[in-house]
Design a protein around this motif. Structure first.
Motif, mmCIF file in Angstrom:
data_model
loop_
_atom_site.group_PDB
_atom_site.id
_atom_site.type_symbol
_atom_site.label_atom_id
_atom_site.label_comp_id
_atom_site.label_asym_id
_atom_site.label_seq_id
_atom_site.Cartn_x
_atom_site.Cartn_y
_atom_site.Cartn_z
ATOM 1 N N GLY A 1 -13.508 -37.869 4.173
ATOM 2 C CA GLY A 1 -14.633 -38.513 3.502
ATOM 3 C C GLY A 1 -14.182 -39.501 2.447
ATOM 4 O O GLY A 1 -14.769 -40.583 2.296
ATOM 5 N N MET A 2 -13.127 -39.152 1.710
ATOM 6 C CA MET A 2 -12.611 -40.079 0.695
ATOM 7 C C MET A 2 -12.024 -41.332 1.342
ATOM 8 O O MET A 2 -12.227 -42.457 0.861
ATOM 9 N N LEU A 3 -11.305 -41.145 2.451
ATOM 10 C CA LEU A 3 -10.751 -42.299 3.157
ATOM 11 C C LEU A 3 -11.869 -43.204 3.676
ATOM 12 O O LEU A 3 -11.800 -44.430 3.562
ATOM 13 N N ASP B 1 -17.437 -45.131 -8.046
ATOM 14 C CA ASP B 1 -17.418 -43.837 -8.737
ATOM 15 C C ASP B 1 -18.749 -43.534 -9.411
ATOM 16 O O ASP B 1 -19.187 -42.386 -9.464
ATOM 17 N N ASP B 2 -19.394 -44.579 -9.929
ATOM 18 C CA ASP B 2 -20.712 -44.384 -10.534
ATOM 19 C C ASP B 2 -21.726 -43.950 -9.473
ATOM 20 O O ASP B 2 -22.578 -43.094 -9.726
ATOM 21 N N LEU B 3 -21.610 -44.515 -8.273
ATOM 22 C CA LEU B 3 -22.544 -44.179 -7.191
ATOM 23 C C LEU B 3 -22.255 -42.821 -6.571
ATOM 24 O O LEU B 3 -23.174 -42.126 -6.133
ATOM 25 N N THR B 4 -20.975 -42.445 -6.496
ATOM 26 C CA THR B 4 -20.603 -41.231 -5.759
ATOM 27 C C THR B 4 -20.325 -40.033 -6.664
ATOM 28 O O THR B 4 -19.739 -39.046 -6.227
ATOM 29 N N GLY C 1 -16.502 -38.804 -9.257
ATOM 30 C CA GLY C 1 -16.704 -39.731 -8.154
ATOM 31 C C GLY C 1 -15.579 -39.667 -7.131
ATOM 32 O O GLY C 1 -15.059 -38.595 -6.838
ATOM 33 N N THR C 2 -15.155 -40.798 -6.612
ATOM 34 C CA THR C 2 -14.161 -40.839 -5.527
ATOM 35 C C THR C 2 -12.780 -41.231 -6.023
ATOM 36 O O THR C 2 -11.823 -40.461 -5.905
ATOM 37 N N PHE C 3 -12.651 -42.400 -6.615
ATOM 38 C CA PHE C 3 -11.333 -42.904 -7.009
ATOM 39 C C PHE C 3 -10.784 -42.145 -8.214
ATOM 40 O O PHE C 3 -9.584 -41.886 -8.297
ATOM 41 N N ARG C 4 -11.677 -41.767 -9.136
ATOM 42 C CA ARG C 4 -11.209 -40.987 -10.287
ATOM 43 C C ARG C 4 -10.783 -39.595 -9.844
ATOM 44 O O ARG C 4 -9.829 -39.026 -10.379
ATOM 45 N N THR C 5 -11.483 -39.039 -8.855
ATOM 46 C CA THR C 5 -11.067 -37.749 -8.300
ATOM 47 C C THR C 5 -9.671 -37.861 -7.701
ATOM 48 O O THR C 5 -8.826 -36.972 -7.881
ATOM 49 N N ALA C 6 -9.413 -38.956 -6.974
ATOM 50 C CA ALA C 6 -8.078 -39.167 -6.401
ATOM 51 C C ALA C 6 -7.023 -39.205 -7.497
ATOM 52 O O ALA C 6 -5.932 -38.635 -7.358
ATOM 53 N N ASP C 7 -7.333 -39.866 -8.616
ATOM 54 C CA ASP C 7 -6.395 -39.910 -9.740
ATOM 55 C C ASP C 7 -6.129 -38.512 -10.300
ATOM 56 O O ASP C 7 -4.996 -38.169 -10.650
ATOM 57 N N VAL C 8 -7.186 -37.707 -10.406
ATOM 58 C CA VAL C 8 -7.032 -36.350 -10.946
ATOM 59 C C VAL C 8 -6.210 -35.489 -9.997
ATOM 60 O O VAL C 8 -5.309 -34.746 -10.419
ATOM 61 N N VAL C 9 -6.490 -35.573 -8.703
ATOM 62 C CA VAL C 9 -5.760 -34.790 -7.713
ATOM 63 C C VAL C 9 -4.297 -35.209 -7.675
ATOM 64 O O VAL C 9 -3.388 -34.389 -7.502
ATOM 65 N N GLY C 10 -4.053 -36.497 -7.850
ATOM 66 C CA GLY C 10 -2.704 -37.050 -7.724
ATOM 67 C C GLY C 10 -2.619 -37.861 -6.451
ATOM 68 O O GLY C 10 -2.877 -37.333 -5.356
ATOM 69 N N LEU C 11 -2.268 -39.132 -6.555
ATOM 70 C CA LEU C 11 -2.249 -39.993 -5.372
ATOM 71 C C LEU C 11 -1.152 -39.584 -4.401
ATOM 72 O O LEU C 11 -1.294 -39.756 -3.189
ATOM 73 N N ASP C 12 -0.072 -38.997 -4.912
ATOM 74 C CA ASP C 12 0.970 -38.480 -4.013
ATOM 75 C C ASP C 12 0.466 -37.273 -3.243
ATOM 76 O O ASP C 12 0.748 -37.123 -2.046
#
Length: 799
Positions: A203-205, A222-225, A235-246
């Motif tokens: 879903g993120m992809l 991110d505001d929308l999601t 949201g989406t991109f901030r969640t990716a940052d929290v999880v870790g992009l690696d």
């Protein structure tokens, strides 16, 4: 009949996940041994001890109390494998390398106890293939266990069986994980990335792909999601940052390496986005490296720009029209988005449609029922509703036809048709996949009820999926009294339950009146009273807005009267002739904290946050909180050889004056808001069960309320000592003049006012001092600024 008991756990691997799993085991009082490779230099346990030390620095904190890091036993594979023989559960959590895991299994196999469960915390490797490296006698006791990061806070745990896993092993492990660790268990099939990461990362992809298609920036997406869409606020991109992009890239690679266009019709959408590749090359891995899709510079949050490979000003918001659309009922909401002409609306419809499409196509492969997918997405990705729930709420067949039309028009990320069961048979007849009978299993073509284990009987009102028609606590049992502020009811006729109905379960004058009535009813006809409101928070405190009209019309005398009534309510709870139990989940702040400390006992979910925070709005605790601090100091001094009350008062005074909040039930105990006799419950859904049983047990044991008795206070000399420290803080610029003024008033109350040391006082006397201070502050301009600031922004104003 013997039961499986987990007396000790071994965690293999002291990396990010292994160390944090060990920390959470310590949080719930499970002895744990943390293993890793022997260090090449220095002490052999060096790798593990560094990982344990690192736990104290991580944010969010993996340990409920930082000092409990010392309770994790360090070990290495070279010297300490014999320790495995004492462990009932072995959790392997080393790096996601199949060859490394298989090699480790061969090494530990001779030392694993004959009854122990062995589980791999992998995020996507084949559990069946891992099991093949174990001896035949261990294979029936082996399964997958997938914690989500961070393990302390994330509710979801996926359990994955192999063809040789004994069913009882999974039942035993689910029982421990549910009640012992406080988690929500979903059983997943042994497929790449299991359920939550399979659906969530796909879903993120897809969201990243659609954001590019519609030309939307990361901050707008991110505001929308986020919360507007009923998902995690990040949201989406901030969640990716929290999880870790690696970490995200690794999960994506699992999809790429273990699937193909022949096995997954969505395979083409699993390509690594160009922006993710670029950020990984730059070693911008997200929050852990302080730069990812976003980068914080001072107070500004910048967003990454792929074209320039640099960071630019962020903070863009979505158009308000879409926020209004997202507040509409589900059917109207989806139709509006589908028919929207703007890119933001088209984007929202696209990602929702993609999630429905993907979940339906993959359901049979990844999960037993649609319920498992919806719970996995709720608990693992912070969604208020899973994809099947939203689809069903919006109108099953209509949404299915919309998806079918989009597939035909080439708008979807895959041209795979929806499965036949979507359009025919039982699902269409029931209007969706969730019914009172159960949730749909596409393999058996039947609606299957939720699996029931004895441990589930402890969850009186477990989370339920939309459409299951499970009875909510709001209408359960027999109602004894109800108004707009409170409901008094009972499940069994033995114990009365008081459930607050106000926003944030704030304590209004009507709620206080209801609580007094609850005590009267409980004393007449019940074995006890449990204050439990079903969901979070326990209570965010007194209802300031409810007091303001009276204050504006009558003046401070109206507030004095309201505060006096609230104080009398607290004393009525404390001195009730039957036990009053506060069942606390989430926030218990201000008046909520005061309600808790005046109860006979507290039963508290681990993730509860308790404190007296009135300083934030320029006030002092006014419903007995300061009287409680003074009384507890006197009681602690009485049981010690050191009779200096000030020494026992300092922690409580500081907590109130600094508005300290315990960031876990265990830390709240350290602050004095919970006692050693109070019960901490790992699973939030077991709170009511434990509280009701505690009330019955206390009643059966012959409960008697504490006798009203005077107690000594520290007196004016102690106040002078505190005042001197406050002067230094003010003059040093650590607190404002108004903070100094409020703290001085708090000091005056908790030390007993202008009296000699060890003067005997009553709770009512101290509550009178509290009230005077409270009312005096209410007329202060700077306090009024703080109150209006909080009411208008929801954030404390420091002036």
């Amino acid at each position: 009949m013997s039961r499986f008991q987990v007396k000790k756990v071994a965690v293999l691997g002291a990396g990010v996940m292994g160390a944090q799993i060990a920390a959470h085991l310590v949080n719930v009082k499970v002895p744990v041994i943390l293993f890793d490779l022997p260090a090449k230099e220095g002490p052999k346990n060096g790798i593990v001890t560094r990982a344990i030390d690192g736990l104290k620095k991580l944010k969010p904190a993996p340990l409920a109390v930082a000092d409990d890091a010392a309770l994790i036993q360090a070990a290495n594979y070279e010297e300490h494998l014999d320790l495995l023989k004492d462990c009932d559960l072995v959790i392997e959590a080393i790096a996601e390398r199949m060859d490394w895991k298989l090699d480790l299994y061969k090494k530990i196999a001779p030392f694993v106890a004959a009854h122990a469960i062995v589980a791999s915390n992998t995020s996507g490797l084949s559990i069946t293939k891992l099991s093949e490296a174990l001896p035949e006698d261990i294979q029936p006791r082996f399964c997958g266990i997938h914690f989500f990061n961070p393990p302390r806070y994330m509710y979801l745990v996926e359990l994955i069986a192999t063809p040789t896993t004994q069913p009882k092993i999974l039942d035993d492990l689910e029982t421990f994980v549910t009640s012992g660790l406080g988690k929500g268990v979903v059983r997943a099939k042994d497929t790449p990335n299991f359920i939550a990461n399979r659906v969530g990362i796909a879903g993120m992809l897809a969201t990243m792909q659609e954001a590019e298609n519609f030309g939307l920036t990361y901050d707008v997406v991110d505001d929308l999601t986020g919360k507007k869409l009923g998902r995690a606020s990040s949201g989406t991109f901030r969640t990716a940052d929290v999880v870790g992009l690696d970490t995200m890239a690794h999960v994506v690679k699992t999809l790429q390496d273990n699937l193909s266009a022949d096995t997954d019709p969505f395979y083409a959408s699993y390509g690594t986005p160009e922006v993710l590749k670029t950020l990984l090359e730059m070693k911008n891995l997200g929050q852990k490296s302080k730069a990812g899709f976003y980068k914080k510079v001072g107070r500004d949050v910048l967003r990454f720009d792929l074209a320039s490979k640099d960071y630019v000003a962020g903070g863009q918001k979505s158009d308000e029209v879409y926020a209004r659309m997202l507040r509409k009922p589900a059917a109207e909401r989806l139709q509006l988005l589908r028919e929207s002409e703007g890119p933001q609306g088209q984007f929202l419809w696209a990602i929702l449609r993609n999630s429905f499409h993907y979940a339906a196509v993959h359901l049979a492969d990844i999960a037993d029922t649609a319920r498992d997918v919806d719970f996995a997405m709720r608990w693992g990705f912070g969604m208020k509703q899973g994809p099947f729930e939203l689809w069903q709420e919006a109108g099953w067949l209509q949404v299915a036809e919309w998806i079918k039309a989009d597939i035909a028009a080439g708008k979807t990320i895959s041209d795979a048709p929806l499965p036949d069961w979507v359009f025919s048979g039982k699902v269409v007849g029931a209007g969706g996949v969730h019914t009172a009978e159960g949730s749909f299993n596409p393999t058996t073509q039947a609606f299957e009820p939720r699996r029931v284990l004895p441990v589930h009987a402890r969850q009186l009102f477990p989370e339920a999926v939309l459409g299951s028609q499970a009875q909510g606590f709001e209408t359960a049992g027999k109602t004894v009294y109800e108004d707009k502020g409170i409901r008094l009811w009972s499940l069994d006729g033995d114990v009365l339950i008081a459930s607050l109905k106000t926003k944030m379960h704030a304590i209004s004058p009507e709620v206080a009146e209801g609580l007094q009535q609850a005590v009267d009813l409980a004393e007449q006809s019940y074995q006890g009273l449990v204050i439990w409101s079903g969901d979070e928070p326990f209570s965010a405190g007194a209802d300031l807005q409810a007091m303001l009209p009276a204050f504006m019309a009558v003046g401070v005398s109206a507030i004095d009267e309201a505060e006096h009534h609230l104080q009398q309510t607290m004393l009525k709870l404390r001195y009730a002739s039957v036990p009053v139990i506060s069942a606390i989940r989430g926030l218990a702040l201000g008046g909520g904290c005061e309600m808790a400390v005046h109860s006979a006992r507290r039963v508290v979910a681990m993730e509860s946050y308790i404190g007296l925070v009135e300083v934030g709005v320029g006030l002092v605790p006014g419903a007995g909180g300061l009287a409680y601090i003074a009384r507890r100091a006197a009681e602690n001094a009485a049981s010690s050889t050191d009779k200096d009350i000030l020494k026992f008062l300092t922690e409580g005074f500081t907590a109130a004056a600094m508005a300290k909040v315990g960031t876990s039930a265990l830390e709240s105990r350290q602050l004095g808001y919970l006692l050693d006799s109070d019960i901490v419950v790992p699973n939030k859904d077991e709170l009511l069960f434990v509280a009701l049983n505690e009330a019955r047990a206390m009643f059966t044991a012959g409960y008697r309320a504490p006798l009203r008795r005077p107690f000594p206070v520290a007196g004016r000399s102690a106040k002078a000592t505190i005042q001197g420290q406050l002067v230094n803080m003010r003059d040093g610029g650590f607190i404002s003049q108004h903070d100094f003024h409020i703290a001085s008033l708090i000091a005056g109350v908790v030390t007993g006012g202008d009296v000699d040391a060890n003067t005997l006082v009553t709770e009512e006397y101290l509550m009178t001092l509290e009230r005077r201070a409270f009312c005096a502050l209410l007329t202060h301009p700077k306090t009024q600024e703080r109150i209006m600031g909080m009411l208008s922004t929801g954030k404390p104003l420091r002036n």
